[in-house]
Scaffold this motif. Structure first.
Motif, PDB file in Angstrom:
ATOM      1  N   ASP A 131      -6.870  10.134   5.115  1.00 11.63           N
ATOM      2  CA  ASP A 131      -5.897  10.984   5.823  1.00 11.63           C
ATOM      3  C   ASP A 131      -5.915  10.719   7.328  1.00 11.63           C
ATOM      4  N   ILE A 132      -6.312   9.519   7.716  1.00  5.67           N
ATOM      5  CA  ILE A 132      -6.437   9.238   9.157  1.00  5.67           C
ATOM      6  C   ILE A 132      -5.052   9.220   9.813  1.00  5.67           C
ATOM      7  N   GLY A 133      -4.119   8.496   9.203  1.00 10.31           N
ATOM      8  CA  GLY A 133      -2.788   8.377   9.804  1.00 10.31           C
ATOM      9  C   GLY A 133      -1.920   9.608   9.604  1.00 10.31           C
ATOM     10  N   THR A 134      -2.280  10.458   8.643  1.00 13.72           N
ATOM     11  CA  THR A 134      -1.452  11.640   8.374  1.00 13.72           C
ATOM     12  C   THR A 134      -2.000  12.898   9.042  1.00 13.72           C
ATOM     13  N   VAL A 135      -3.330  13.060   9.063  1.00 11.63           N
ATOM     14  CA  VAL A 135      -3.922  14.319   9.532  1.00 11.63           C
ATOM     15  C   VAL A 135      -4.822  14.135  10.768  1.00 11.63           C
ATOM     16  N   VAL A 136      -5.737  13.195  10.709  1.00 14.65           N
ATOM     17  CA  VAL A 136      -6.745  13.085  11.775  1.00 14.65           C
ATOM     18  C   VAL A 136      -6.105  12.568  13.068  1.00 14.65           C
ATOM     19  N   PHE A 137      -5.406  11.442  12.961  1.00 16.37           N
ATOM     20  CA  PHE A 137      -4.701  10.904  14.132  1.00 16.37           C
ATOM     21  C   PHE A 137      -3.253  10.577  13.762  1.00 16.37           C
ATOM     22  N   PRO A 138      -2.405  11.638  13.616  1.00 24.27           N
ATOM     23  CA  PRO A 138      -1.012  11.366  13.230  1.00 24.27           C
ATOM     24  C   PRO A 138      -0.264  10.558  14.285  1.00 24.27           C
ATOM     25  N   ARG A 139      -0.828  10.495  15.494  1.00 20.05           N
ATOM     26  CA  ARG A 139      -0.171   9.694  16.530  1.00 20.05           C
ATOM     27  C   ARG A 139      -0.903   8.382  16.819  1.00 20.05           C
ATOM     28  N   ALA A 140      -1.686   7.939  15.880  1.00 17.74           N
ATOM     29  CA  ALA A 140      -2.367   6.635  16.033  1.00 17.74           C
ATOM     30  C   ALA A 140      -1.306   5.567  16.271  1.00 17.74           C
ATOM     31  N   GLU A 141      -1.588   4.629  17.149  1.00 17.81           N
ATOM     32  CA  GLU A 141      -0.589   3.603  17.489  1.00 17.81           C
ATOM     33  C   GLU A 141      -0.327   2.639  16.337  1.00 17.81           C
ATOM     34  N   VAL A 142      -1.375   2.381  15.531  1.00 17.36           N
ATOM     35  CA  VAL A 142      -1.194   1.466  14.405  1.00 17.36           C
ATOM     36  C   VAL A 142      -1.755   2.127  13.139  1.00 17.36           C
ATOM     37  N   LYS A 143      -0.949   2.108  12.089  1.00 16.72           N
ATOM     38  CA  LYS A 143      -1.396   2.690  10.814  1.00 16.72           C
ATOM     39  C   LYS A 143      -1.179   1.689   9.687  1.00 16.72           C
ATOM     40  N   PHE A 144      -2.214   1.528   8.881  1.00 11.17           N
ATOM     41  CA  PHE A 144      -2.080   0.672   7.692  1.00 11.17           C
ATOM     42  C   PHE A 144      -2.329   1.524   6.464  1.00 11.17           C
ATOM     43  N   PHE A 145      -1.641   1.194   5.386  1.00  9.56           N
ATOM     44  CA  PHE A 145      -1.930   1.787   4.085  1.00  9.56           C
ATOM     45  C   PHE A 145      -2.228   0.624   3.154  1.00  9.56           C
ATOM     46  N   LEU A 146      -3.508   0.543   2.771  1.00  9.43           N
ATOM     47  CA  LEU A 146      -3.970  -0.599   1.978  1.00  9.43           C
ATOM     48  C   LEU A 146      -4.004  -0.227   0.497  1.00  9.43           C
ATOM     49  N   LEU A 147      -3.348  -1.062  -0.317  1.00  2.47           N
ATOM     50  CA  LEU A 147      -3.239  -0.784  -1.753  1.00  2.47           C
ATOM     51  C   LEU A 147      -3.759  -1.949  -2.581  1.00  2.47           C
ATOM     52  N   ALA A 148      -4.054  -1.692  -3.843  1.00  4.77           N
ATOM     53  CA  ALA A 148      -4.320  -2.754  -4.822  1.00  4.77           C
ATOM     54  C   ALA A 148      -4.268  -2.070  -6.180  1.00  4.77           C
ATOM     55  N   SER A 149      -4.047  -2.835  -7.237  1.00  5.65           N
ATOM     56  CA  SER A 149      -3.956  -2.215  -8.568  1.00  5.65           C
ATOM     57  C   SER A 149      -5.311  -1.575  -8.914  1.00  5.65           C
ATOM     58  N   ALA A 150      -5.281  -0.562  -9.795  1.00  3.20           N
ATOM     59  CA  ALA A 150      -6.524   0.137 -10.168  1.00  3.20           C
ATOM     60  C   ALA A 150      -7.495  -0.830 -10.855  1.00  3.20           C
ATOM     61  N   ALA A 151      -6.969  -1.732 -11.671  1.00  2.00           N
ATOM     62  CA  ALA A 151      -7.844  -2.678 -12.385  1.00  2.00           C
ATOM     63  C   ALA A 151      -8.563  -3.587 -11.390  1.00  2.00           C
ATOM     64  N   GLU A 152      -7.845  -4.065 -10.389  1.00  2.00           N
ATOM     65  CA  GLU A 152      -8.441  -4.946  -9.385  1.00  2.00           C
ATOM     66  C   GLU A 152      -9.455  -4.171  -8.516  1.00  2.00           C
ATOM     67  N   ARG A 153      -9.116  -2.957  -8.175  1.00  2.00           N
ATOM     68  CA  ARG A 153     -10.034  -2.159  -7.351  1.00  2.00           C
ATOM     69  C   ARG A 153     -11.311  -1.836  -8.126  1.00  2.00           C
ATOM     70  N   GLY A 154     -11.154  -1.546  -9.421  1.00  2.00           N
ATOM     71  CA  GLY A 154     -12.311  -1.276 -10.280  1.00  2.00           C
ATOM     72  C   GLY A 154     -13.197  -2.512 -10.378  1.00  2.00           C
ATOM     73  N   ARG A 155     -12.542  -3.675 -10.514  1.00  2.00           N
ATOM     74  CA  ARG A 155     -13.293  -4.928 -10.628  1.00  2.00           C
ATOM     75  C   ARG A 155     -14.094  -5.188  -9.344  1.00  2.00           C
ATOM     76  N   ARG A 156     -13.466  -4.946  -8.203  1.00  2.00           N
ATOM     77  CA  ARG A 156     -14.158  -5.165  -6.919  1.00  2.00           C
ATOM     78  C   ARG A 156     -15.369  -4.233  -6.782  1.00  2.00           C
ATOM     79  N   ARG A 157     -15.170  -2.971  -7.135  1.00  2.00           N
ATOM     80  CA  ARG A 157     -16.264  -1.997  -7.033  1.00  2.00           C
ATOM     81  C   ARG A 157     -17.408  -2.400  -7.959  1.00  2.00           C
ATOM     82  N   PHE A 158     -17.052  -2.851  -9.152  1.00  2.00           N
ATOM     83  CA  PHE A 158     -18.038  -3.288 -10.142  1.00  2.00           C
ATOM     84  C   PHE A 158     -18.890  -4.430  -9.576  1.00  2.00           C
ATOM     85  N   GLU A 159     -18.220  -5.435  -8.993  1.00  2.00           N
ATOM     86  CA  GLU A 159     -18.942  -6.582  -8.417  1.00  2.00           C
ATOM     87  C   GLU A 159     -19.861  -6.123  -7.284  1.00  2.00           C
ATOM     88  N   GLU A 160     -19.351  -5.215  -6.489  1.00  2.00           N
ATOM     89  CA  GLU A 160     -20.103  -4.712  -5.338  1.00  2.00           C
ATOM     90  C   GLU A 160     -21.382  -4.006  -5.804  1.00  2.00           C
TER      91      GLU A 160
END
Ligand code: DC
Length: 234
Positions: A131-160
């Motif tokens: 919630d950084i770009g929406t609540v904590v710093f709604p006026r942040a100069e640069v905002k990114f929303f990083l996405l990936a499919s649930a299967a890929e995110r699960g795979r990354r977490r598993f490897e980690e």
């Protein structure tokens, strides 16, 4: 004096926020703030002190007693809870699940919100969370929303987790990622939402370097618009 930028990176777990936030901060000479680690530290403390996580008042009091710090070392970053290194302890699957519940409590959010605003107010920071770009710093100069499919995110977490020597199963890790997504998006207070002015990046099929280059381009364009020095931008 001009201050450096505030960069917000939000998105679901496993989308690459932590890795990219660290890399981006290091390229820009900015401070990296992992807000998920802060919520994790609160959850660990609540667990160790047997605090009922539905008791908002007790959680609020607990937050007042906690000193959460980041220690930056040559070989990475450590999270300190009241002076003790909890970097490993906050990353177990149990603490991850508990954090989802603890981070939904209004008293905890309020306390972390204040701390995060203090830490970022001077600029020259990359904050990653939900919630950084929406609540904590709604006026942040640069905002990114990083996405990936649930299967890929699960795979990354598993490897980690596996690389850390923890015994985990892929299917279960994917299910946990999905359960946390659901909890983080459905909660009443500060749910996971994409800010309207955020740059969305789907990292499912991209390498870390590709995502980093895209982010750097966006930040450097913004820096140049603000007439800031070129540090980290070629
Ligand atoms: O990014 P992470 O997996 O370390 O986050 C741990 C939990 O904390 C996750 O369930 C979402 C929550 N969180 C949050 O509610 N708000 C943030 N700004 C960061 C994390």
């Amino acid at each position: 004096m001009k201050r450096e930028l505030i960069v917000a990176i939000d998105g679901p777990s496993g989308a690459g926020k932590s890795t990219l936030s660290k890399l981006l901060a290091s390229r820009l000479g900015y401070v990296n703030i992992d807000t998920g680690a802060m919520y994790r530290a609160v959850a660990l403390a609540a667990h160790l002190r047997n605090i009922d996580i539905t008791d908002d008042q007790a959680l609020g009091r607990l937050c007042q007693t906690l000193n959460i710090e980041f220690e930056r070392l040559a070989d990475g970053e450590r999270v300190l809870l009241n002076g003790e290194d909890v970097s490993q302890a906050i990353r177990t699957p149990e603490v991850s699940l508990l954090t989802s519940a603890v981070s939904a409590r209004p008293a905890v959010r309020q306390s972390m919100l204040e701390l995060q605003r203090q830490l970022g107010a001077q600029g020259g920071v990359v904050l990653e969370g939900r919630d950084i770009g929406t609540v904590v710093f709604p006026r942040a100069e640069v905002k990114f929303f990083l996405l990936a499919s649930a299967a890929e995110r699960g795979r990354r977490r598993f490897e980690e987790l596996r690389a850390k020597g923890l015994s985990v199963e892929l299917e279960r890790t994917i299910a946990e990622v999905e359960a946390r997504d659901e909890a983080d998006s459905a909660r009443e207070h500060a749910p996971l939402l994409q800010a309207e002015d955020a740059v969305a990046i789907d990292s499912t099929a991209l390498s870390i370097e590709q995502v980093l280059e895209t982010m750097l381009e966006v930040v450097c364009r913004r820096r140049s618009l603000a007439n800031l020095p070129r540090g980290g931008c070629s």
